[in-house]
Write an enzyme that holds these catalytic residues in place. Sequence first.
Site, PDB file in Angstrom:
ATOM      1  CD  GLU A 135      -2.966   1.119   2.266  1.00 26.42           C
ATOM      2  OE1 GLU A 135      -3.492   2.176   2.648  1.00 26.42           O
ATOM      3  OE2 GLU A 135      -3.274  -0.003   2.710  1.00 26.42           O
ATOM      4  CE  LYS A 161      -6.243  -1.013   5.318  1.00 26.40           C
ATOM      5  NZ  LYS A 161      -5.414  -0.081   4.515  1.00 26.40           N
ATOM      6  CG  ASP A 199       0.050 -16.668  11.460  1.00 25.13           C
ATOM      7  OD1 ASP A 199      -0.614 -15.954  10.675  1.00 25.13           O
ATOM      8  OD2 ASP A 199      -0.335 -17.788  11.837  1.00 25.13           O
ATOM      9  CG  HIS A 206      -3.676   7.388   0.131  1.00 26.74           C
ATOM     10  ND1 HIS A 206      -3.037   6.266   0.622  1.00 26.74           N
ATOM     11  CD2 HIS A 206      -4.502   6.954  -0.855  1.00 26.74           C
ATOM     12  CE1 HIS A 206      -3.475   5.203  -0.032  1.00 26.74           C
ATOM     13  NE2 HIS A 206      -4.358   5.589  -0.933  1.00 26.74           N
TER      14      HIS A 206
END
Length: 440
Positions: free
Chosen positions: A85, A280, A296, A393
């Site tokens: 991202e 998130k 993991d 962004h």
Amino acid sequence: MITPIKGFSKLTKAKKIDWIATNYTDNPEESIRILKQYWNADAALQKLHDEFIENTLTNHYLPFGIAPNFLINKKLYAIPMVIEESSVVAAASKSAKFWLSRGGFKTSIIGTQKNGQVHFIFKGDFKKLQEFFISIKSKLIQDVQPITKNMVKRGGGIVDVELKDKTEKLKNYYQLHCTFETLDAMGANFINSCLEQFAKTLTAEAQHFASFSKEERHVEVVMSILSNHVPNCTVRAEVSCPVETLNEDPSLKPLEFAEKMVQAVAIAKAEPYRAVTHNKGIMNGVDAVVLATGNDFRAVEAAVHAYAAKDGTYSSLTNAHISEGIFTFWIELPLALGTVGGLTKLHPLVKLALEILQKPSAPQLMQIVAVAGLAQNFAALRSLVTTGIQEGHMKMHLLNILNQLGATESEKAVLINYFKHETATHSAVVDAFNGLRNKP
């Protein structure tokens, strides 16, 4: 018409590729070329990657980046991050730079214990089951000694085994709730091996317990498995500084900025729709470091989101307040991580990532990962309460859009310079690109 295939796992890699390309892609020749393009030229290294999972066709690359200048407990780190991202590494780096001159990040371990359960059905008198459990508890520990001896030598092992009555939730359902200390290992195989032996001892000993009826002696073990819910394997990371030093943003006065940050966190505390996106963003930082270090990330995600709902509603993982002129921003996270075993000794980039992090222990890695999550959240909230999230962004996403459009290096240079002063929405980039291409 595509028909099911038998023995796919037994085919050679070349035949697997040919089958999938022929049956499931529009241009088999091009699909085969793409799959083979990502093979490593080093045959031994490629074989190593092939054997990580089953039915491997090729490698799927993600960028491996570095966020420098993280001052954590007065020690300087450069943090490896693996993520696709745009803006994540840049945002983390920006937070690290911001807090470098304000004392850096402070961290502490709250706990390192992990859990697993033997889930079983018992149809009988709970008081007799309690009596039985007390009588076999030492036997349970004794029977796993061949499994635990090396872990015990290093200072870990089984912390406790408890009998839990879960019949209020499910008829006849009980469990052995087991607590472990696995030190620098993530410990999944160790915990599961112990649990499976507990299950064998439980069922075998029940056959001979004098107080049980014939039916009660039939203890039915349903499953024995570790839990990725690790509320007692947690870490805290925080930053703090006098409010007046929060003076790097010209659009807001320091106190106004601090108050907006506190309010932004309060909204994520109160509103689950906001909290999910808020958290998130935290996981952008957390997962990137977890991936880079061969841990993991699915287990970490599950544990973190369960922790975010621990008080009965899904809420923010970060906290913020202003007290006596000091702004404090902090996070508490459950993180079951390992720095030995698994991919840490196999994957060359994982080994390198851990070396870059100065070969941390598992508790040290927990602290580094928590800092990455906190830094990411600070950067996101800082953008949200000032310029808005899209400005930064989309400028980071600009290269992705230009690559999709097939821009040349010279065109990229022109458009990157242009969007230093313009809002880089997808449509604006397309229009600017087309205008540049069609310029006489």
